[in-house]
Design a protein around this motif. Structure first.
Motif, mmCIF file in Angstrom:
data_model
loop_
_atom_site.group_PDB
_atom_site.id
_atom_site.type_symbol
_atom_site.label_atom_id
_atom_site.label_comp_id
_atom_site.label_asym_id
_atom_site.label_seq_id
_atom_site.Cartn_x
_atom_site.Cartn_y
_atom_site.Cartn_z
ATOM 1 N N ASP A 80 0.963 -0.997 -0.012
ATOM 2 C CA ASP A 80 0.115 0.096 0.095
ATOM 3 C C ASP A 80 0.903 1.211 0.154
ATOM 4 N N GLU A 81 0.872 1.846 -1.038
ATOM 5 C CA GLU A 81 1.598 3.217 -1.116
ATOM 6 C C GLU A 81 1.510 3.783 0.176
ATOM 7 N N GLY A 82 1.413 5.023 0.584
ATOM 8 C CA GLY A 82 0.989 5.781 1.629
ATOM 9 C C GLY A 82 1.146 5.398 3.156
ATOM 10 N N ARG A 83 1.576 3.870 2.946
ATOM 11 C CA ARG A 83 1.437 3.229 4.399
ATOM 12 C C ARG A 83 3.062 3.131 4.805
ATOM 13 N N ARG A 84 3.706 3.979 5.630
ATOM 14 C CA ARG A 84 5.052 3.793 5.991
ATOM 15 C C ARG A 84 5.206 3.103 7.145
ATOM 16 N N LEU A 85 6.099 2.333 7.113
ATOM 17 C CA LEU A 85 6.591 1.294 8.464
ATOM 18 C C LEU A 85 7.301 2.202 9.415
ATOM 19 N N LYS A 86 6.637 1.982 10.519
ATOM 20 C CA LYS A 86 7.165 2.438 11.980
ATOM 21 C C LYS A 86 7.843 1.261 12.506
ATOM 22 N N ILE A 87 9.083 1.711 13.262
ATOM 23 C CA ILE A 87 9.973 0.990 13.919
ATOM 24 C C ILE A 87 9.689 1.207 15.583
ATOM 25 N N PHE A 88 9.111 0.360 16.339
ATOM 26 C CA PHE A 88 8.714 1.144 17.716
ATOM 27 C C PHE A 88 10.217 0.833 18.622
ATOM 28 N N GLY A 89 11.240 1.862 18.814
ATOM 29 C CA GLY A 89 12.283 1.855 19.715
ATOM 30 C C GLY A 89 13.340 1.509 19.010
ATOM 31 N N ASP A 90 14.508 2.297 19.293
ATOM 32 C CA ASP A 90 15.853 1.964 18.859
ATOM 33 C C ASP A 90 16.957 1.792 19.640
ATOM 34 N N SER A 91 16.763 1.670 20.968
ATOM 35 C CA SER A 91 17.654 1.564 21.939
ATOM 36 C C SER A 91 17.458 0.500 22.990
ATOM 37 N N TYR A 92 17.041 -0.468 22.408
ATOM 38 C CA TYR A 92 16.793 -1.848 23.330
ATOM 39 C C TYR A 92 18.319 -2.256 23.458
ATOM 40 N N SER A 93 18.492 -3.156 24.433
ATOM 41 C CA SER A 93 19.608 -3.749 24.903
ATOM 42 C C SER A 93 19.818 -4.901 23.963
ATOM 43 N N THR A 94 19.826 -4.680 22.895
ATOM 44 C CA THR A 94 20.172 -5.872 21.627
ATOM 45 C C THR A 94 21.003 -5.132 20.602
ATOM 46 N N PRO A 95 21.852 -6.126 19.859
ATOM 47 C CA PRO A 95 22.953 -5.941 19.097
ATOM 48 C C PRO A 95 22.500 -4.518 18.005
ATOM 49 N N ASP A 96 21.462 -4.497 17.603
ATOM 50 C CA ASP A 96 21.240 -3.316 16.815
ATOM 51 C C ASP A 96 20.340 -2.364 17.310
ATOM 52 N N GLY A 97 19.982 -2.476 18.792
ATOM 53 C CA GLY A 97 19.107 -1.513 19.309
ATOM 54 C C GLY A 97 17.602 -1.766 19.351
ATOM 55 N N PHE A 137 11.694 3.236 6.586
ATOM 56 C CA PHE A 137 10.939 3.270 7.822
ATOM 57 C C PHE A 137 11.329 4.406 8.613
ATOM 58 N N ASP A 138 10.515 4.822 9.642
ATOM 59 C CA ASP A 138 10.942 5.807 10.682
ATOM 60 C C ASP A 138 11.031 5.155 11.899
ATOM 61 N N PHE A 139 11.725 5.744 12.664
ATOM 62 C CA PHE A 139 11.913 5.371 14.069
ATOM 63 C C PHE A 139 10.741 5.793 14.928
ATOM 64 N N GLU A 140 10.193 5.232 15.800
ATOM 65 C CA GLU A 140 9.049 6.048 16.707
ATOM 66 C C GLU A 140 9.512 5.650 18.305
ATOM 67 N N PRO A 141 8.836 5.937 19.224
ATOM 68 C CA PRO A 141 9.063 5.822 20.563
ATOM 69 C C PRO A 141 8.811 4.410 20.869
ATOM 70 N N ALA A 142 9.508 3.590 21.655
ATOM 71 C CA ALA A 142 9.282 2.459 22.099
ATOM 72 C C ALA A 142 7.720 1.878 22.432
ATOM 73 N N ARG A 143 7.062 0.796 22.061
ATOM 74 C CA ARG A 143 5.831 0.566 22.577
ATOM 75 C C ARG A 143 5.735 0.011 23.975
ATOM 76 N N SER A 144 4.998 0.556 24.890
ATOM 77 C CA SER A 144 5.023 -0.090 26.030
ATOM 78 C C SER A 144 4.890 -1.648 26.496
ATOM 79 N N GLY A 145 5.432 -2.003 27.319
ATOM 80 C CA GLY A 145 5.188 -3.517 27.675
ATOM 81 C C GLY A 145 6.057 -4.337 26.352
ATOM 82 N N ASP A 146 6.901 -4.115 25.616
ATOM 83 C CA ASP A 146 7.641 -4.597 24.729
ATOM 84 C C ASP A 146 8.916 -5.398 25.339
ATOM 85 N N SER A 147 9.220 -6.548 25.224
ATOM 86 C CA SER A 147 10.447 -7.050 25.914
ATOM 87 C C SER A 147 11.662 -7.081 24.817
#
Ligand code: UFG
Length: 326
Positions: free
Chosen positions: A201-218, A277-287
């Motif tokens: 779907d054109e117009g539907r951009r991907l959001k990534i919730f959180g970029d600073s988790y304690s994982t190799p790429d965040g 994609f765009d980074f967005e704030p982390a979703r609450s409750g995500d491990s």
């Protein structure tokens, strides 16, 4: 032996794949679903009864004409964030609904039960590879609603001789390879469909919730497991609980963790183009990380996932999302 099986929630994503697999294995299948999130168009296999688990008359309709050998239960509300806003709906549907179903089973003399649970029962994991004996500390009403049912099933095994298997799914994904059925949630909250839909779907951009988790790429790491592999474990569990009394729990995952960025890379290869994609704030409750040790299912059920790599899982999902039948 030809069995007669009831699939509650059989119009939903995982339930419809289960109903189909049961029918294709040569058994009789009846689907019971209130169509609150399921799709009539997914019901191409077996008999359908529209009904709600919170309504005893609806349950009588399902049980009075057929002597079921076992019940598979997929009717659940599943959106973690929604459960925080609407705990009543989650406990009413997921806990009260299940207790009613178990009561109808007792009334009609059915004592074999296979239940969809979730890795959300573990909460914030303290193990790299989560085994079934990991502490159970769900972080949301959704996770607690599933854990309560698991505990109820332990009591039912003891008191009433109920035999059950609970499957703690990690991240269910993919679609039947012939794409007559697939994943159709509204709104869609899951990662793989959202990655694919952002390309379709054109117009539907991907959001990534959180970029600073304690994982190799965040970004968060998850264990993606194919819907057909989840269903094949359920069929194997049916034999297992016929031979092994009691309430059993099993993890279902591939045992490999992928970050969100890795999922996007794999999808980009399947589709043959870059994915923005765009980074967005982390979703609450995500491990940060949820990866399964599924050796118990492998050892006791002889379960072996067929779609054991991320690319093959994404390929089947893409086939579906390109041209969804509903
Ligand atoms: N994510 C994004 N963008 C999206 C969608 C998801 O960045 O558009 C992220 C999430 O924040 C999370 C990861 O991708 O970090 C996976 O998210 P999903 O929603 O696909 O899956 P979850 O791991 O949150 O939850 C799923 C099921 C739950 C179940 C859980 C157990 O939806 O019911 O797996 O692992 F409890």
């Amino acid at each position: 032996k030809k069995l007669s099986l009831l699939v509650c929630g059989g119009a939903g994503y995982i339930g419809s794949h289960m109903a189909r697999m049961i029918a294709e294995a040569g058994h009789d299948v009846t689907v019971f679903d209130n169509l609150s999130t399921g799709h009539l168009e997914a019901l191409k296999w077996g008999k359908f009864i529209k009904g709600d688990l919170r309504n005893q008359d609806d349950l009588d309709d399902a049980f009075q004409d057929t002597e079921f050998d076992a019940v598979f239960h997929f009717s659940g509300l599943i959106v973690v964030s929604e459960s925080v806003e609407k705990p009543f709906e989650y406990y009413d549907n997921n806990v009260t609904g299940t207790i009613n179903l178990l009561q109808a089973m007792r009334k009609y003399g059915v004592d074999k039960f296979i239940f969809s649970s979730t890795a959300a029962v573990y909460g914030d994991p303290v193990m790299d590879m989560i085994t079934e004996d990991h502490p159970l500390k769900p972080l949301s009403p959704y996770g607690r609603s599933k854990l309560y049912v698991e505990e109820i099933l332990q009591d039912y095994a003891e008191a009433y001789g109920f035999d059950s298997a609970c499957f703690r799914y990690f991240n269910a994904a993919g679609a039947h390879p012939d794409s007559r059925i697939g994943e159709a949630h509204s709104p869609e909250t899951h990662l793989i469909p959202n990655v694919l839909l952002s390309c379709i779907d054109e117009g539907r951009r991907l959001k990534i919730f959180g970029d600073s988790y304690s994982t190799p790429d965040g970004t968060c790491v998850r264990d993606y497991v194919h819907v057909q592999d989840l269903c094949s474990a359920h069929l194997k569990a049916l034999n297992f609980i016929n031979e092994n009394k009691g309430a059993h729990v099993f993890n279902l995952g591939n045992g490999q963790g992928f970050s969100i960025i890795e999922v996007i890379k794999a999808a980009s290869q399947v589709i043959g183009r870059e994915i923005g994609f765009d980074f967005e704030p982390a979703r609450s409750g995500d491990s940060p990380r949820l990866v399964a040790d599924s050796s118990k299912a492998a050892d006791l059920l002889g379960w072996e996932p067929e779609f054991d790599n991320l690319t093959s899982i994404i390929e089947t999902a893409y086939r579906w999302h390109k041209k969804p039948a509903f």
